[in-house]
Design a protein around this motif. Structure first.
Motif, PDB file in Angstrom:
ATOM      1  N   LEU A   1       1.395  -3.144  -4.313  1.00 52.27           N
ATOM      2  CA  LEU A   1      -0.117  -2.552  -3.158  1.00 52.27           C
ATOM      3  C   LEU A   1       0.950  -1.607  -2.376  1.00 52.27           C
ATOM      4  O   LEU A   1       1.059  -0.399  -2.422  1.00 52.27           O
ATOM      5  CB  LEU A   1      -0.885  -3.074  -3.796  1.00 52.27           C
ATOM      6  N   LEU A   2       1.425  -2.405  -1.746  1.00 54.62           N
ATOM      7  CA  LEU A   2       2.398  -1.707  -0.464  1.00 54.62           C
ATOM      8  C   LEU A   2       3.201  -0.747  -1.140  1.00 54.62           C
ATOM      9  O   LEU A   2       3.545   0.587  -0.812  1.00 54.62           O
ATOM     10  CB  LEU A   2       2.859  -2.304   0.545  1.00 54.62           C
ATOM     11  N   ALA A   3       3.635  -1.658  -1.938  1.00 54.66           N
ATOM     12  CA  ALA A   3       5.447  -0.209  -2.445  1.00 54.66           C
ATOM     13  C   ALA A   3       4.672   1.274  -2.408  1.00 54.66           C
ATOM     14  O   ALA A   3       5.596   2.086  -2.914  1.00 54.66           O
ATOM     15  CB  ALA A   3       6.237  -1.021  -3.806  1.00 54.66           C
ATOM     16  N   ALA A   4       3.594   0.945  -3.512  1.00 53.80           N
ATOM     17  CA  ALA A   4       2.877   2.101  -3.938  1.00 53.80           C
ATOM     18  C   ALA A   4       3.028   3.422  -2.842  1.00 53.80           C
ATOM     19  O   ALA A   4       2.724   4.441  -2.844  1.00 53.80           O
ATOM     20  CB  ALA A   4       1.648   2.038  -5.330  1.00 53.80           C
ATOM     21  N   ARG A   5       2.234   2.494  -1.784  1.00 50.41           N
ATOM     22  CA  ARG A   5       1.897   3.298  -0.859  1.00 50.41           C
ATOM     23  C   ARG A   5       2.814   4.020  -0.194  1.00 50.41           C
ATOM     24  O   ARG A   5       2.810   5.063   0.415  1.00 50.41           O
ATOM     25  CB  ARG A   5       1.266   2.417  -0.102  1.00 50.41           C
ATOM     26  N   HIS A   6       3.795   3.043   0.096  1.00 51.45           N
ATOM     27  CA  HIS A   6       5.128   3.670   0.938  1.00 51.45           C
ATOM     28  C   HIS A   6       6.032   4.793  -0.501  1.00 51.45           C
ATOM     29  O   HIS A   6       5.846   6.031  -0.159  1.00 51.45           O
ATOM     30  CB  HIS A   6       5.798   2.643   0.375  1.00 51.45           C
ATOM     31  N   ALA A   7       5.973   4.397  -1.718  1.00 48.19           N
ATOM     32  CA  ALA A   7       6.021   5.127  -2.832  1.00 48.19           C
ATOM     33  C   ALA A   7       5.663   6.713  -2.973  1.00 48.19           C
ATOM     34  O   ALA A   7       5.738   8.127  -2.685  1.00 48.19           O
ATOM     35  CB  ALA A   7       5.787   4.963  -4.002  1.00 48.19           C
ATOM     36  N   ALA A   8       4.087   6.654  -1.801  1.00 53.46           N
ATOM     37  CA  ALA A   8       3.621   7.685  -1.827  1.00 53.46           C
ATOM     38  C   ALA A   8       3.624   9.024  -1.371  1.00 53.46           C
ATOM     39  O   ALA A   8       2.194   9.893  -0.583  1.00 53.46           O
ATOM     40  CB  ALA A   8       1.999   7.622  -2.761  1.00 53.46           C
ATOM     41  N   GLY A   9       3.893   8.039   0.348  1.00 48.01           N
ATOM     42  CA  GLY A   9       4.773   8.802   1.244  1.00 48.01           C
ATOM     43  C   GLY A   9       3.194   8.522   2.307  1.00 48.01           C
ATOM     44  O   GLY A   9       2.841   8.727   3.768  1.00 48.01           O
ATOM     45  N   GLY A  10       2.820   7.228   2.476  1.00 48.82           N
ATOM     46  CA  GLY A  10       1.993   7.009   2.511  1.00 48.82           C
ATOM     47  C   GLY A  10       2.032   6.101   4.652  1.00 48.82           C
ATOM     48  O   GLY A  10       2.650   5.902   4.315  1.00 48.82           O
TER      49      GLY A  10
END
Length: 373
Positions: free
Chosen positions: A136-145
């Motif tokens: 979940l955190l990797a997805a947020r990072h990938a989205a620029g969060g």
């Protein structure tokens, strides 16, 4: 469309219902929560569905506070959305990416244990909580969060440090790369300790709890309390509070459970209540163990005065006439609790005094040794 939920909570337990969820409802500012069931336990589906009811759910506070009788019902209205990792992973990912500011968890004593599936490159229900959190955190990072603040609430010493290390380890196994690893390092991983006796559920959702409540959070640069509430405290160091709670309140509960589990036949009542056990022979044995072995252990670390004061408060809480706190509930995950509450206490004390004598506590730990053999 549901209101945004800056708080994402992993865990649906009645403890969380009467603790953090209540604080977010009563605190300033009030905070909206998405509650996530990560276990996949179908038996809790009704609870999950009822948590986000429009008019909230009840928490009944019963007990004594500074000699005053408390018996009141409050309603928790902070939970705005509930999800399951089994069937709603995509929506959960969207919320982590677009809405989340804070993640909190209470996934049980076994929640951090590594699983074979943790090495898989894609998320799955078979993974541990830290592995799910990594994806979940990797997805947020990938989205620029932006990095998040993460508040583990499991009864594990230095829980934030432990969870961070496990997520970083999983990132290394996934060959995540320095950019993502650096982003994970910039998240704030808070060490915290929680305390409230929550004795029984209200169906389909809600709980009965004592007046006493604490969420102690160890301060660090940039960290803010997730809400302003009398039970939420930022402290410089957690160790003293943690030792008192784990090695007096929790150790006392576990010692009582060990004595109860060792009883045979009709003496071992399946619905035995803590306050009743405390008033009888089991309570006398627990008090004797605390006096002979636990308080001297605190004295080894020059904490006897604090331990005696905390013990007096703890015994009053155990004797709460309004709470039906079942010893069978406390006895769940008994082996892990023996290790983390009694084993860790003896390790801590014997680091100061290798010859420290605690025959009764050592006897309880023999159950762990028998399992390991």
């Amino acid at each position: 469309m549901s209101a945004p939920t800056p708080i994402v909570q992993f865990g649906t337990s009645r403890f969380l219902q009467a603790h953090a969820d209540l604080f977010f409802s009563e605190g300033s500012p009030a905070r909206n929560i998405t509650v996530v069931q990560s276990s996949g336990d179908s038996a809790r589906a009704a609870r999950l569905g009822a948590m986000a009811a429009h008019d909230g759910y009840p928490v009944r506070i019963r007990g004594l506070s500074e000699g005053r009788v408390i018996d009141e019902t409050r309603r928790v209205t902070s939970v705005r959305r509930t999800l399951s990792t089994v069937s709603q992973w995509d929506e959960l990912t969207r919320i982590i990416v677009e809405e989340a500011e804070v993640i909190l968890s209470n996934t049980g004593d076994a929640g951090y244990e590594p699983r074979t599936a943790d090495r898989d490159p894609v998320p799955s229900q078979e993974q541990s909580y830290p592995a799910k959190l990594y994806h979940l955190l990797a997805a947020r990072h990938a989205a620029g969060g932006a990095p998040l603040t993460i508040f583990p609430m499991e009864l594990i010493p230095n829980n934030g440090t432990v969870l961070k290390a496990r997520v970083i380890q999983i990132a290394a196994q996934q060959d995540a790369g320095t950019d993502l690893t650096g982003w994970l390092e910039r998240c704030l991983w808070a060490n915290s300790l929680v305390d409230r006796i929550v004795s029984e559920p209200i169906e389909p959702v809600g709980a009965v709890a004592e007046p006493y409540a604490l969420w102690a959070i160890e301060s660090q640069p940039g960290l803010e309390a997730p809400t302003s509430h009398p039970a939420v405290q930022l402290v410089e160091r957690l160790e003293e509070i943690e030792r008192l709670k784990l090695h007096i309140l929790n150790l006392g509960h576990t010692a009582m459970a060990a004595i109860w589990l060792a009883q045979d036949g009709p003496e071992r009542q399946p619905d035995a209540i803590v306050r009743d056990l405390l008033a009888g022979e089991t309570g006398a044995r627990v008090r004797a163990i605390v006096e002979a072995e636990v308080l001297p252990g605190f004295a080894c670390h020059r904490m006897e005065a604090q331990a005696r004061a905390y013990l007096a408060q703890t015994l009053e809480r155990f004797a709460n006439p309004f709470l039906d706190h079942r010893i069978a509930d406390i006895a769940q995950n008994h082996i892990q609790k023996l290790e983390r509450r009694i084993g860790a206490f003896l390790q801590w004390v014997r680091a100061a005094d290798p010859a420290f004598c605690a025959p009764q506590l050592d006897l309880f730990l023999q159950a762990v040794e028998r399992i390991d053999q």
